[in-house]
Scaffold this motif. Structure first.
Motif, PDB file in Angstrom:
ATOM      1  N   SER A 230      -3.984  -0.755  10.681  1.00  0.00           N
ATOM      2  CA  SER A 230      -3.017  -1.999  10.686  1.00  0.00           C
ATOM      3  C   SER A 230      -1.816  -1.887   9.740  1.00  0.00           C
ATOM      4  CB  SER A 230      -4.141  -2.969  10.228  1.00  0.00           C
ATOM      5  OG  SER A 230      -5.199  -3.297  11.109  1.00  0.00           O
ATOM      6  N   ASP A 231      -2.080  -1.356   8.484  1.00  0.00           N
ATOM      7  CA  ASP A 231      -0.986  -1.523   7.604  1.00  0.00           C
ATOM      8  C   ASP A 231       0.188  -0.483   7.985  1.00  0.00           C
ATOM      9  OD1 ASP A 231      -2.836   0.402   7.064  1.00  0.00           O
ATOM     10  OD2 ASP A 231      -1.994   0.608   4.923  1.00  0.00           O
ATOM     11  N   THR A 232      -0.296   0.588   8.643  1.00  0.00           N
ATOM     12  CA  THR A 232       0.817   1.635   8.993  1.00  0.00           C
ATOM     13  C   THR A 232       1.220   1.051  10.188  1.00  0.00           C
ATOM     14  OG1 THR A 232      -0.133   3.387   7.427  1.00  0.00           O
ATOM     15  CG2 THR A 232       1.101   3.993   9.485  1.00  0.00           C
TER      16      THR A 232
ATOM     17  N   THR B 131       1.020  -1.225   0.020  1.00  0.00           N
ATOM     18  CA  THR B 131      -0.127   0.021   0.001  1.00  0.00           C
ATOM     19  C   THR B 131       0.778   1.220  -0.014  1.00  0.00           C
ATOM     20  OG1 THR B 131      -0.319   0.491   2.521  1.00  0.00           O
ATOM     21  CG2 THR B 131      -1.594  -1.448   1.293  1.00  0.00           C
ATOM     22  N   ASP B 132       0.363   2.407   0.247  1.00  0.00           N
ATOM     23  CA  ASP B 132       0.944   3.722   0.411  1.00  0.00           C
ATOM     24  C   ASP B 132       2.324   3.621   1.174  1.00  0.00           C
ATOM     25  OD1 ASP B 132      -0.560   3.374   2.570  1.00  0.00           O
ATOM     26  OD2 ASP B 132      -1.054   5.637   2.915  1.00  0.00           O
ATOM     27  N   ASP B 133       2.207   2.773   2.236  1.00  0.00           N
ATOM     28  CA  ASP B 133       3.410   2.813   3.381  1.00  0.00           C
ATOM     29  C   ASP B 133       4.585   2.269   2.589  1.00  0.00           C
ATOM     30  OD1 ASP B 133       1.954   2.771   6.309  1.00  0.00           O
ATOM     31  OD2 ASP B 133       0.570   2.112   4.372  1.00  0.00           O
ATOM     32  N   THR B 134       4.412   1.193   1.602  1.00  0.00           N
ATOM     33  CA  THR B 134       5.443   0.774   0.904  1.00  0.00           C
ATOM     34  C   THR B 134       5.975   1.678  -0.253  1.00  0.00           C
ATOM     35  OG1 THR B 134       4.797  -1.812   1.296  1.00  0.00           O
ATOM     36  CG2 THR B 134       6.204  -1.231  -0.805  1.00  0.00           C
TER      37      THR B 134
HETATM   38 MG   LIG Z   1      -1.547   2.072   3.880  1.00  0.00          MG
END
Ligand SMILES: [Mg+2]
Length: 253
Positions: free
Chosen positions: A207-209, A34-37
Motif C-alpha cells: 500500500s505505501d509504495t 516510511t522508507d518510500d519517503t
Molecule cells: Mg514503505
C-alpha cells in the motif's frame, strides 16, 4: 514530490494490514512516513545538490535505519554493507523514490538518464531501471502540461497492459513489473489526486509504495490539494523539511 510522500504516509498503516474500504480515514494518528519517503527525499537531495545518488542514499538511510514498515531485506543489507554494490534488484523501490527527478531536469533525455543513475545504485536489473524511468518520465510529461491520456499512451511503451483496479483485488507484489501496471491503471480511472490515492490504498497489496508511485504521478497531473499540505508536512522531521523546502523553491514557476 509531496504527492509521493503523502501516498506513503497515508498508505503506511495499511502495508501489512490492507483495507479494501475506499472511504478509509485519510490521515490517521497511526500513519508515519516510511522508507518510500526517506528514499524519495534522498533522491531529491542528490538531484537538487549535485550529490552522488549512492552516497546520498546511504547517508539518509543510515540516519533513519528503522522506519515504520522497515526496509526490504536486500536493501537493508545494502545500507549496512561496506561496499554497497548494486544487487540486480527489480523491486519497486527504484520506482517509488524517483519522482523528484521528473521535476528537476528539463529534457526527456536527462530525466531518463538521471532516473537510471538513481536506480542502478541498487536496482540495476533492466526491470528495476525501467520502473524508475517510467515513473520519472510520467511525472516529467505531466508537469510539462501533457494530458493524462498522452502520458498514459507513452507509458504503454513500458507497460503495454495496465491492471484494472478492483478494491481489495491486488495481491502483494514488490516488483516493478508487478506494481507499475496497477499504478497506471489507477491513474487511468482517477480524475483527481485524492481519488487516485484512495484507489492506491484500497486495491490492497504494497500500500505505501503503490501510494507513493501513484502519488508522484497524480501530483504532476492534478496537483496536491492545498488543504492536505500542512497535515502531511507535520509528519516530516526538520532535515526532510529542509529538502522539501529546497525542492519547492527550485520548482516554483
Ligand atoms: Mg514503505
Amino acid at each position: 514530490m509531496l504527492g509521493a510522500i503523502i501516498g506513503d504516509i497515508v498508505g503506511s498503516r495499511f502495508e501489512f494490514n490492507n483495507t479494501s474500504n475506499f472511504n478509509f480515514q485519510f490521515f490517521a494518528p497511526a500513519c508515519d512516513f516510511t522508507d518510500d519517503t526517506i528514499c524519495t527525499i534522498a533522491v531529491a537531495d542528490a538531484a537538487l545538490n549535485g550529490k552522488p545518488y549512492k552516497e546520498t542514499m546511504l547517508e539518509w538511510c543510515r540516519k533513519y535505519p528503522h522506519p515504520m514498515g522497515s526496509y526490504g531485506g536486500s536493501f537493508t543489507r545494502w545500507i549496512h554493507s561496506a561496499n554497497a554494490e548494486p544487487y540486480n534488484s527489480f523491486g519497486n523501490g527504484s520506482a517509488m523514490r524517483v519522482g523528484a527527478i521528473g521535476w528537476l531536469f528539463d529534457t526527456e533525455e536527462e530525466v531518463l538518464r538521471q532516473a537510471k543513475l538513481s536506480a542502478e545504485i541498487t536496482h540495476n536489473h533492466p526491470e528495476g531501471i525501467k520502473g524508475a524511468q517510467a515513473v520519472a518520465l510520467a511525472v516529467y510529461l505531466a508537469r510539462k502540461g501533457e494530458a493524462k491520456e498522452t502520458v498514459l499512451e507513452r507509458m504503454r511503451d513500458y507497460y503495454p497492459t495496465f491492471t484494472k483496479p478492483q478494491l481489495g483485488g491486488n495481491p502483494f507484489n514488490e516488483t516493478c513489473q508487478g506494481t507499475l501496471p496497477i499504478c497506471l491503471g489507477i491513474i487511468e480511472i482517477s480524475s483527481e489526486y485524492e481519488e487516485a490515492i484512495r484507489y492506491a490504498i484500497a486495491v490492497g497489496g504494497d500500500s505505501d509504495t503503490i501510494g507513493a508511485i501513484v502519488g508522484a504521478i497524480a501530483e504532476a497531473i492534478w496537483g496536491v490539494p492545498d488543504m492536505m499540505k500542512p497535515t502531511a508536512l507535520a509528519y516530516l522531521p526538520e532535515d526532510m523539511m529542509d529538502i522539501y523546502t529546497q525542492f519547492v523553491e527550485k520548482t516554483a514557476k
